[in-house]
Design a protein around this motif. Structure first.
Motif, mmCIF file in Angstrom:
data_model
loop_
_atom_site.group_PDB
_atom_site.id
_atom_site.type_symbol
_atom_site.label_atom_id
_atom_site.label_comp_id
_atom_site.label_asym_id
_atom_site.label_seq_id
_atom_site.Cartn_x
_atom_site.Cartn_y
_atom_site.Cartn_z
ATOM 1 N N VAL A 31 0.773 -1.336 -0.099
ATOM 2 C CA VAL A 31 -0.098 0.006 0.024
ATOM 3 C C VAL A 31 0.856 1.272 -0.132
ATOM 4 N N ARG A 32 1.811 1.191 0.790
ATOM 5 C CA ARG A 32 2.844 2.321 0.968
ATOM 6 C C ARG A 32 3.709 2.685 -0.381
ATOM 7 N N SER A 33 3.672 1.555 -1.203
ATOM 8 C CA SER A 33 4.451 1.695 -2.390
ATOM 9 C C SER A 33 3.865 2.224 -3.589
ATOM 10 N N ILE A 34 2.574 2.627 -3.153
ATOM 11 C CA ILE A 34 1.708 3.056 -4.354
ATOM 12 C C ILE A 34 1.952 4.742 -4.549
ATOM 13 N N ASP A 35 2.371 5.034 -5.795
ATOM 14 C CA ASP A 35 2.815 6.562 -5.724
ATOM 15 C C ASP A 35 1.592 7.459 -6.253
ATOM 16 N N GLN A 36 2.167 8.698 -6.124
ATOM 17 C CA GLN A 36 0.979 9.824 -6.024
ATOM 18 C C GLN A 36 0.549 9.731 -7.654
ATOM 19 N N GLY A 37 1.560 9.540 -8.728
ATOM 20 C CA GLY A 37 1.045 9.556 -10.154
ATOM 21 C C GLY A 37 0.070 8.267 -10.500
ATOM 22 N N THR A 38 0.301 7.292 -9.785
ATOM 23 C CA THR A 38 -0.611 6.038 -10.064
ATOM 24 C C THR A 38 -2.073 6.458 -9.573
ATOM 25 N N LEU A 39 -2.095 7.210 -8.149
ATOM 26 C CA LEU A 39 -3.352 7.474 -7.887
ATOM 27 C C LEU A 39 -4.237 8.620 -8.604
ATOM 28 N N GLN A 40 -3.421 9.543 -9.257
ATOM 29 C CA GLN A 40 -3.838 10.553 -10.268
ATOM 30 C C GLN A 40 -4.479 9.976 -11.352
ATOM 31 N N GLU A 41 -3.713 8.942 -11.812
ATOM 32 C CA GLU A 41 -4.255 8.392 -13.123
ATOM 33 C C GLU A 41 -5.406 7.584 -12.892
ATOM 34 N N VAL A 42 -5.645 6.888 -11.751
ATOM 35 C CA VAL A 42 -6.672 6.147 -11.234
ATOM 36 C C VAL A 42 -7.875 7.161 -11.181
ATOM 37 N N LEU A 43 -7.788 8.225 -10.714
ATOM 38 C CA LEU A 43 -9.028 9.259 -10.689
ATOM 39 C C LEU A 43 -9.336 9.550 -11.686
ATOM 40 N N ARG A 44 -8.405 9.870 -12.858
ATOM 41 C CA ARG A 44 -8.750 10.258 -14.267
ATOM 42 C C ARG A 44 -9.708 8.898 -14.823
ATOM 43 N N ASN A 45 -9.389 7.910 -14.486
ATOM 44 C CA ASN A 45 -9.811 6.850 -15.074
ATOM 45 C C ASN A 45 -11.348 6.633 -14.529
ATOM 46 N N TRP A 46 -11.285 6.978 -13.269
ATOM 47 C CA TRP A 46 -12.832 6.967 -12.708
ATOM 48 C C TRP A 46 -13.759 7.948 -13.285
ATOM 49 N N SER A 47 -13.277 9.217 -13.654
ATOM 50 C CA SER A 47 -13.940 10.046 -14.453
ATOM 51 C C SER A 47 -14.529 9.445 -15.575
ATOM 52 N N ARG A 48 -13.633 8.759 -16.455
ATOM 53 C CA ARG A 48 -14.137 8.157 -17.669
ATOM 54 C C ARG A 48 -15.071 7.032 -17.415
ATOM 55 N N ARG A 49 -14.863 6.326 -16.335
ATOM 56 C CA ARG A 49 -15.731 5.103 -16.163
ATOM 57 C C ARG A 49 -17.200 5.690 -15.639
ATOM 58 N N VAL A 50 -17.261 6.854 -14.992
ATOM 59 C CA VAL A 50 -18.627 7.405 -14.724
ATOM 60 C C VAL A 50 -19.296 7.730 -16.013
ATOM 61 N N GLU A 51 -18.396 8.239 -16.757
ATOM 62 C CA GLU A 51 -19.137 8.812 -18.343
ATOM 63 C C GLU A 51 -19.620 7.371 -19.118
ATOM 64 N N LEU A 52 -18.941 6.232 -18.869
ATOM 65 C CA LEU A 52 -19.101 5.326 -19.935
ATOM 66 C C LEU A 52 -20.325 4.343 -19.153
ATOM 67 N N CYS A 53 -20.502 4.472 -17.714
ATOM 68 C CA CYS A 53 -21.493 3.798 -17.053
ATOM 69 C C CYS A 53 -22.771 4.689 -17.318
ATOM 70 N N PHE A 54 -22.606 6.017 -17.413
ATOM 71 C CA PHE A 54 -23.899 6.765 -17.550
ATOM 72 C C PHE A 54 -24.331 6.482 -19.053
ATOM 73 N N ALA A 55 -23.390 6.224 -19.909
ATOM 74 C CA ALA A 55 -23.868 6.061 -21.466
ATOM 75 C C ALA A 55 -24.451 4.812 -21.583
ATOM 76 N N VAL A 56 -23.816 3.730 -20.955
ATOM 77 C CA VAL A 56 -24.561 2.420 -21.155
ATOM 78 C C VAL A 56 -25.804 2.183 -20.366
ATOM 79 N N ASN A 57 -26.016 2.664 -19.009
ATOM 80 C CA ASN A 57 -26.877 2.474 -18.136
ATOM 81 C C ASN A 57 -28.025 3.423 -18.829
#
Length: 325
Positions: A292-318
């Motif tokens: 857990v402590r080895s996960i860097d900040q850049g990875t978390l920022q990319e995960v957040l950006r992916n979450w935004s795209r995931r929400v848009e895709l989920c909204f479009a499909v559902n």
């Protein structure tokens, strides 16, 4: 003559040369004559049709079961499937949804998309939280149980136990910071969850809240029964007001939506792929903390950006599915 021309090769016997010579005189060619006899029956047209038909009738049968049912060898069935470009595909397991879940998902995604468009810092405000169970079934990797010694130490490793060992782990992700991991003794209950929030999470979270007073964070949790316990809700409202995402919170969380939280879509899967093998619970605990402590900040920022795209895709499909209904 062959030996003289090719001294570095193994030369054929006199009998082999004789047979080639006689075959050439008889047929004008040194290739083997086509053999007479019954054609191979294992992969003929009738057997091929039967195997392909069985794939249409029951696509779940293994090659072993299919060969037993057809009375053919497994190698023949493999060959028929390969020639006809039939491949095996692994099933993808997804969360089962119930009536009303689609509407809740559309509602949540619409709210999230509106907030993202209105507030550029919205993604940084959400504190995603969740718990997960890491199980050590008592299975020991045989590869790691060797000992290099001068004499046999006769070491014994207890590898089987009717009671499996587990760790209940709770984490939260806020922007580029991971809070935890925190370990819960026993099963998650309202009392143990409140104790975790008060005595483990809050000492770490309070300084961050003071340093980001203008952030106005939103605390997210899923529909675990302990999250909605009567003793937990007052604490959450006291510290986060109406900025709470949950199944019975001001901002309604859609049940059975692991794809809409980065805890399920990223953290737990990532950890469970790298923390094993673990010989003991203590080793498993240390491995979880270390990774857990080895996960860097850049990875978390990319995960957040992916979450935004995931929400848009989920909204479009559902959303399309909801309109069709």
């Amino acid at each position: 003559i062959y030996q003289q021309r090719h001294p570095d090769r193994a030369h054929p016997s006199r009998q082999c040369i004789q047979r080639l010579y006689e075959r050439f005189l008889e047929t004008g060619c040194v290739a083997e004559k086509s053999r007479s006899g019954r054609r191979k029956s294992e992969t003929d047209q009738n057997h091929t049709v039967n195997i392909l038909a069985s794939c249409l009738v029951n696509k779940k049968l293994s090659v072993r079961e299919r060969s037993r049912e057809a009375g053919q060898t497994r190698s023949s069935v493999h060959k028929i499937l390969k020639v006809n470009k039939i491949k095996k595909f692994k099933n993808k397991f997804v969360q089962k949804l119930y009536p009303g879940d689609t509407e809740r998902r559309v509602e949540f995604c619409a709210w999230a998309m509106g907030e993202i468009n209105r507030d550029p810092s919205f993604l940084r405000r959400i504190i995603f939280s969740d718990e997960s169970t890491f199980i050590r079934h008592g299975q020991v990797s045989r590869h790691w149980t060797y000992s290099w010694l001068r004499e046999n130490a006769r070491e014994i490793v207890e590898a089987r136990d009717q009671r499996f060992e587990k760790l209940n782990v709770w984490c939260a992700i806020w922007d580029d910071t991971i809070l935890g991991p925190y370990f819960i003794e026993g099963n998650m209950t309202g009392e143990s969850y409140l104790n975790l929030l008060q005595n483990q999470l809050w000492p770490d979270l309070e300084p961050l809240l003071a340093a980001n007073a203008d952030m106005d964070p939103i605390f997210m949790q899923d529909g675990c029964p302990a999250h909605n316990a009567g003793i937990v809700q007052p604490w959450l409202f006291q510290h986060f007001g109406n900025n709470i995402i949950g199944t019975h919170a001001p901002i309604r969380w859609p049940p059975r939506s692991p794809d809409l939280t980065i805890m399920d879509s990223f953290l737990w899967g990532y950890l469970k792929n790298i923390v094993y093998p673990a010989m003991t619970l203590q080793e498993l605990r240390e491995s979880i903390i270390r990774n857990v402590r080895s996960i860097d900040q850049g990875t978390l920022q990319e995960v957040l950006r992916n979450w935004s795209r995931r929400v848009e895709l989920c909204f479009a499909v559902n959303g399309n599915h909801f309109e069709q209904l």
